[in-house]
Design a protein around this motif. Structure first.
Motif, PDB file in Angstrom:
ATOM      1  N   GLU A 119       0.982  40.380  -4.573  1.00  0.00           N
ATOM      2  CA  GLU A 119       1.309  38.964  -4.561  1.00  0.00           C
ATOM      3  C   GLU A 119       0.016  38.151  -4.587  1.00  0.00           C
ATOM      4  O   GLU A 119      -0.932  38.458  -3.868  1.00  0.00           O
ATOM      5  N   ARG A 120       0.010  37.108  -5.425  1.00  0.00           N
ATOM      6  CA  ARG A 120      -1.199  36.297  -5.576  1.00  0.00           C
ATOM      7  C   ARG A 120      -0.832  34.815  -5.584  1.00  0.00           C
ATOM      8  O   ARG A 120       0.255  34.431  -6.006  1.00  0.00           O
ATOM      9  N   GLU A 121      -1.780  33.986  -5.159  1.00  0.00           N
ATOM     10  CA  GLU A 121      -1.610  32.542  -5.197  1.00  0.00           C
ATOM     11  C   GLU A 121      -1.851  32.025  -6.611  1.00  0.00           C
ATOM     12  O   GLU A 121      -2.635  32.606  -7.380  1.00  0.00           O
ATOM     13  N   LEU A 122      -1.178  30.929  -6.966  1.00  0.00           N
ATOM     14  CA  LEU A 122      -1.433  30.304  -8.257  1.00  0.00           C
ATOM     15  C   LEU A 122      -2.919  29.960  -8.372  1.00  0.00           C
ATOM     16  O   LEU A 122      -3.540  29.483  -7.419  1.00  0.00           O
ATOM     17  N   GLY A 123      -3.463  30.226  -9.553  1.00  0.00           N
ATOM     18  CA  GLY A 123      -4.870  29.944  -9.792  1.00  0.00           C
ATOM     19  C   GLY A 123      -5.805  31.071  -9.467  1.00  0.00           C
ATOM     20  O   GLY A 123      -6.986  31.026  -9.826  1.00  0.00           O
ATOM     21  N   SER A 124      -5.317  32.116  -8.793  1.00  0.00           N
ATOM     22  CA  SER A 124      -6.190  33.228  -8.446  1.00  0.00           C
ATOM     23  C   SER A 124      -6.396  34.135  -9.650  1.00  0.00           C
ATOM     24  O   SER A 124      -5.756  33.996 -10.689  1.00  0.00           O
ATOM     25  N   SER A 150      11.699  26.136 -10.697  1.00  0.00           N
ATOM     26  CA  SER A 150      10.754  26.315  -9.601  1.00  0.00           C
ATOM     27  C   SER A 150      11.058  27.620  -8.870  1.00  0.00           C
ATOM     28  O   SER A 150      12.171  28.145  -8.935  1.00  0.00           O
ATOM     29  N   SER A 151      10.044  28.133  -8.202  1.00  0.00           N
ATOM     30  CA  SER A 151      10.171  29.377  -7.410  1.00  0.00           C
ATOM     31  C   SER A 151      10.573  30.574  -8.255  1.00  0.00           C
ATOM     32  O   SER A 151      11.112  31.548  -7.725  1.00  0.00           O
ATOM     33  N   ALA A 152      10.346  30.505  -9.562  1.00  0.00           N
ATOM     34  CA  ALA A 152      10.524  31.699 -10.401  1.00  0.00           C
ATOM     35  C   ALA A 152       9.375  32.661 -10.108  1.00  0.00           C
ATOM     36  O   ALA A 152       8.255  32.231  -9.810  1.00  0.00           O
ATOM     37  N   THR A 153       9.638  33.932 -10.173  1.00  0.00           N
ATOM     38  CA  THR A 153       8.606  34.938  -9.933  1.00  0.00           C
ATOM     39  C   THR A 153       8.195  35.578 -11.245  1.00  0.00           C
ATOM     40  O   THR A 153       9.036  35.978 -12.041  1.00  0.00           O
ATOM     41  N   LEU A 154       6.900  35.656 -11.444  1.00  0.00           N
ATOM     42  CA  LEU A 154       6.332  36.293 -12.632  1.00  0.00           C
ATOM     43  C   LEU A 154       5.574  37.538 -12.191  1.00  0.00           C
ATOM     44  O   LEU A 154       4.639  37.452 -11.391  1.00  0.00           O
ATOM     45  N   ASP A 155       5.997  38.663 -12.686  1.00  0.00           N
ATOM     46  CA  ASP A 155       5.267  39.914 -12.510  1.00  0.00           C
ATOM     47  C   ASP A 155       4.442  40.097 -13.775  1.00  0.00           C
ATOM     48  O   ASP A 155       4.982  40.193 -14.881  1.00  0.00           O
ATOM     49  N   GLY A 176      -4.207  47.593  -8.559  1.00  0.00           N
ATOM     50  CA  GLY A 176      -3.754  46.209  -8.632  1.00  0.00           C
ATOM     51  C   GLY A 176      -4.546  45.347  -9.577  1.00  0.00           C
ATOM     52  O   GLY A 176      -4.154  44.205  -9.849  1.00  0.00           O
ATOM     53  N   SER A 177      -5.660  45.859 -10.097  1.00  0.00           N
ATOM     54  CA  SER A 177      -6.424  45.084 -11.080  1.00  0.00           C
ATOM     55  C   SER A 177      -5.591  44.912 -12.343  1.00  0.00           C
ATOM     56  O   SER A 177      -4.934  45.846 -12.806  1.00  0.00           O
ATOM     57  N   GLY A 178      -5.601  43.703 -12.881  1.00  0.00           N
ATOM     58  CA  GLY A 178      -4.804  43.406 -14.063  1.00  0.00           C
ATOM     59  C   GLY A 178      -3.338  43.208 -13.764  1.00  0.00           C
ATOM     60  O   GLY A 178      -2.511  43.208 -14.672  1.00  0.00           O
ATOM     61  N   ARG A 179      -3.003  43.013 -12.484  1.00  0.00           N
ATOM     62  CA  ARG A 179      -1.609  42.837 -12.072  1.00  0.00           C
ATOM     63  C   ARG A 179      -1.512  41.687 -11.075  1.00  0.00           C
ATOM     64  O   ARG A 179      -2.441  41.423 -10.309  1.00  0.00           O
ATOM     65  N   GLY A 180      -0.353  41.028 -11.075  1.00  0.00           N
ATOM     66  CA  GLY A 180      -0.138  39.984 -10.086  1.00  0.00           C
ATOM     67  C   GLY A 180       1.301  39.523 -10.044  1.00  0.00           C
ATOM     68  O   GLY A 180       1.989  39.528 -11.071  1.00  0.00           O
ATOM     69  N   LEU A 181       1.764  39.155  -8.859  1.00  0.00           N
ATOM     70  CA  LEU A 181       3.064  38.522  -8.669  1.00  0.00           C
ATOM     71  C   LEU A 181       2.813  37.054  -8.330  1.00  0.00           C
ATOM     72  O   LEU A 181       2.186  36.748  -7.310  1.00  0.00           O
ATOM     73  N   PHE A 182       3.287  36.149  -9.180  1.00  0.00           N
ATOM     74  CA  PHE A 182       3.077  34.721  -9.000  1.00  0.00           C
ATOM     75  C   PHE A 182       4.423  34.011  -8.874  1.00  0.00           C
ATOM     76  O   PHE A 182       5.424  34.458  -9.441  1.00  0.00           O
TER      77      PHE A 182
END
Length: 312
Positions: A119-124, A150-155, A176-182
């Motif tokens: 899980e990552r913050e927007l902009g990270s 709003s509150s949609a999750t992007l993997d 986890g490099s190259g991956r993120g849940l936003f």
């Protein structure tokens, strides 16, 4: 060599009927229909091509080794499905049934969605400290009416600037490099920093690689970023976004390139001269004074039965 169809015999016909009839007792109509159809097509294939005992057991050995190659971080059967075009055909069939409902076009999941994205913050950044060319990816998730989700999750997952996923180089690239849940903000926006992904060859050190080598088929995929997007009340979308300047767009080894999923990177110069072409609404991402950017807008279709952002 042309296929040689073996003339039907009572023994062949009787065998086919017996096998199909063996599924008659199933209480699941769909299962019964699929297995009886599979039996009919499999027997027809064997007859039409006069498959020998040696050829059949070579096929069994191939599938056995495909299973042995699978692990927690590698899915050789998914890769096999991809290179045979079966994965993409399933998506096209869903489209023909109207299941996409005006959403962003779907593509294959691919064999590298094998680990949980952090899980990552927007902009990270999902770059994992890599020193490759940086890219700001941003966009908006909306429904088919154009309303923000709003509150949609992007993997999100992708290869690095050298064409490797984290699971391919576990001793070199941090997990986890190259991956993120936003999660999209109240206006439906998402944004993150990454590196420009590179084209790469699909894994060729296993049975699927042997198959492609025997067929003298290309093994490369164009540069792309995977997105799996979902939200309550919406149908999940799994797709790729392809970089327009990438090679191999016309020869993707897994047949997943669709024209509507190709995006052009833009360079925003120091005086914001390029921002006129990028309509950034209030609540949207902060755009640096100088950056390579990629805008990706994604559309979700409604699903009355959807109760969770993620399938299990």
């Amino acid at each position: 060599m042309n296929p040689t169809t073996v003339a039907a015999s009572p023994a062949m016909d009787n065998l086919g009927r017996q096998v199909r009839a063996s599924f008659d007792r199933s209480g699941n109509d769909r299962f019964r229909m699929l297995m009886q159809s599979l039996t009919a097509h499999l027997h027809a294939f064997l007859r039409e091509n006069d498959v020998t005992i040696e050829e059949w057991y070579a096929g069994v050995d191939f599938l056995t080794r495909t299973g042995w190659t699978c692990s927690e971080t590698r899915q050789e059967f998914v890769l096999l499905s991809d290179v045979l075009g079966a994965s993409m055909l399933i998506e096209v069939l869903a489209e023909a049934r109207g299941e996409w409902g005006g959403a962003t076009e779907r593509t294959v999941l691919g064999p590298f969605h094998m680990t949980t994205s952090p899980e990552r913050e927007l902009g990270s950044s999902i770059a994992g400290g890599a020193g490759d060319e940086r890219l700001l990816v941003y966009g908006r998730v909306s429904d088919t009416t154009g309303a923000a989700v709003s509150s949609a999750t992007l993997d999100v997952w992708q290869a690095n600037g050298e064409g490797y996923y984290d699971v391919q180089l576990p001793d070199v690239v941090s997990p986890g490099s190259g991956r993120g849940l936003f999660t999209t903000n109240s206006a439906g926006w998402f944004y993150f920093e990454t590196v420009a992904p590179a084209p790469y060859p699909i894994p060729s050190d296993g049975p699927v690689g042997e198959l492609l080598a025997a067929a003298m088929r290309p093994v490369y995929r164009p540069a792309h970023i995977h997105f799996q997007v979902s939200a309550a009340g919406c149908r999940e979308v799994t797709t790729h976004i392809f970089l327009a300047d990438s090679p191999y767009l016309d020869s993707d080894a897994v047949f997943a390139v669709r024209p509507n999923l190709i995006r052009q990177r833009q360079t925003i110069d120091g005086d914001h001269g390029g921002l006129a072409d990028l309509v950034v609404d209030p609540g949207g991402p902060p755009v640096p004074s100088s950056a390579e950017v990629l805008r990706v807008d994604l559309v979700l279709a409604p699903d009355a039965d959807a109760t969770s952002w993620r399938s299990t």
